[in-house]
Design an enzyme around this catalytic site. Structure first.
Site, mmCIF file in Angstrom:
data_model
loop_
_atom_site.group_PDB
_atom_site.id
_atom_site.type_symbol
_atom_site.label_atom_id
_atom_site.label_comp_id
_atom_site.label_asym_id
_atom_site.label_seq_id
_atom_site.Cartn_x
_atom_site.Cartn_y
_atom_site.Cartn_z
ATOM 1 N N ARG A 239 -3.901 6.665 0.091
ATOM 2 C CA ARG A 239 -3.362 5.668 0.893
ATOM 3 C C ARG A 239 -4.134 4.817 1.559
ATOM 4 O O ARG A 239 -5.156 5.216 2.059
ATOM 5 C CB ARG A 239 -2.412 6.410 1.873
ATOM 6 N N GLU A 268 1.279 -2.335 1.696
ATOM 7 C CA GLU A 268 1.742 -2.580 0.344
ATOM 8 C C GLU A 268 3.225 -3.225 0.434
ATOM 9 O O GLU A 268 4.035 -2.233 1.032
ATOM 10 C CB GLU A 268 1.446 -1.473 -0.660
ATOM 11 N N HIS A 287 -3.006 -1.008 -7.040
ATOM 12 C CA HIS A 287 -2.231 0.390 -7.134
ATOM 13 C C HIS A 287 -1.507 0.537 -8.476
ATOM 14 O O HIS A 287 -0.443 0.925 -8.552
ATOM 15 C CB HIS A 287 -1.094 0.172 -6.020
#
Length: 322
Positions: A239, A268, A287
């Protein structure tokens, strides 16, 4: 049974897999889709949902959950669920499910690829060749071999363990920091247990696999980065908020660490105007470390399947905890 299932997402191109699972279980179910700005839809129809399938980016806080008067389950598309107020959901009798373990191979493969990318710099020789350099003169400094180098794993869960196993096959020396895994277990995995700062100081590569919690939020900052070797690389697939971006940018820009490979950023989806996107020495991917055809299918089918199980009153293994 004719449940109303609400999908909140802006990432998937289609919902063929989910619809197949849901329609097989409940042929007469209703499925509706909203984007991340779902609050207006919550007031008009979302409040009547029996189940919600939510992308990991969707924030479902106490205010939103208080409007749900029929919902039995929030099924999250992901291995994490930090944007759902799980405690509030539990108080309201709503189960929260997630999909642990679906991308273990994919993320651990990404980390190994990042290690080789950082070590071999395969895409970095264009300027040298344009300058007529070939062989040793084209290389600014000789790298060490991957075999025998030190890998420090922060978080020894499923993905951390898979990464350690693959790195071990490459002949890397592996240490790990995870206060929830005992030394005996680590030894059985071929890993040395160490504290955070000793691990950072010895590492050639640091890879982060911790969950985002109050304990790990901003875990890696100025002090921690200052412990690392100038030749070391940081890899983050967990993360973005675990690493303080501004501190990472300064450490790389000032040459206090060699660079970083990150698949996650603090907010995000990003705006792409964040400073990290223009920092030389930091490689960013959008990602995608978890993605393969196999992982994508498993993620979508298990997310829908978890919702089906809860609606049917069947046991579910993938229950989130506060």
């Amino acid at each position: 049974m004719k449940p109303f299932i609400w999908i909140i997402d802006e990432e998937w191109p289609d919902y063929v897999v989910e619809e197949a699972v849901l329609k097989e279980a409940f042929p007469e179910c209703t499925i509706r889709i909203s984007g991340y700005e779902y609050r207006a839809d919550l007031e008009t129809f979302g409040k009547d949902a029996d189940a919600i399938l939510a992308q990991i980016y969707v924030k479902l806080d106490d205010e939103a959950l208080s409007k749900l008067h029929r919902c039995k389950v929030i099924s999250v598309f992901g291995g994490g669920y930090d944007r759902v107020d799980v405690a509030s959901a539990m108080r309201r009798g709503i189960k929260v499910t997630f999909v642990p373990g679906y991308c273990v191979d994919d993320v651990s493969d990404y980390v190994i690829a990042a290690i080789f990318h950082a070590n071999k710099r395969i895409d970095s020789y264009r300027e040298a060749m344009y300058s007529g350099l070939w062989g040793v003169p084209a290389m600014k400094e000789l790298p060490h071999r991957v075999r025998g180098s030190n890998l420090f794993v922060i978080g020894l869960g499923r993905i951390g363990r898979a990464t350690a196993k693959k790195a071990g096959l490459l002949g890397m020396d592996i240490a790990a920091y995870d206060p929830y895994v005992d030394e005996e277990t680590m030894v059985s995995l071929g890993v040395r247990k160490t504290d955070l700062y000793s691990g950072l100081a010895a590492a050639d590569f640091v890879t982060i696999h911790a969950k985002l919690t109050e304990e790990t939020d901003s875990m890696i900052g100025e002090r921690e980065l200052a412990c690392m070797k100038q030749s070391a690389f940081l890899i983050n697939t967990a993360r973005g908020k675990i690493v303080k971006s501004d501190d990472l940018i300064r450490a790389v820009t000032e040459g206090r660490i060699a660079g970083a490979v990150v698949d996650v950023v603090p907010v995000e989806p990003p705006t792409f105007r964040e400073a990290i996107f223009t920092c030389p020495g930091i490689v960013i991917t959008p990602h995608v470390s978890y993605l393969s055809q196999e992982s994508f299918f498993e993620l979508k089918s298990r997310t829908a399947g978890n919702a089906v199980k809860v609606l049917r009153g069947e046991p579910v293994a993938d229950i989130a905890e506060p």
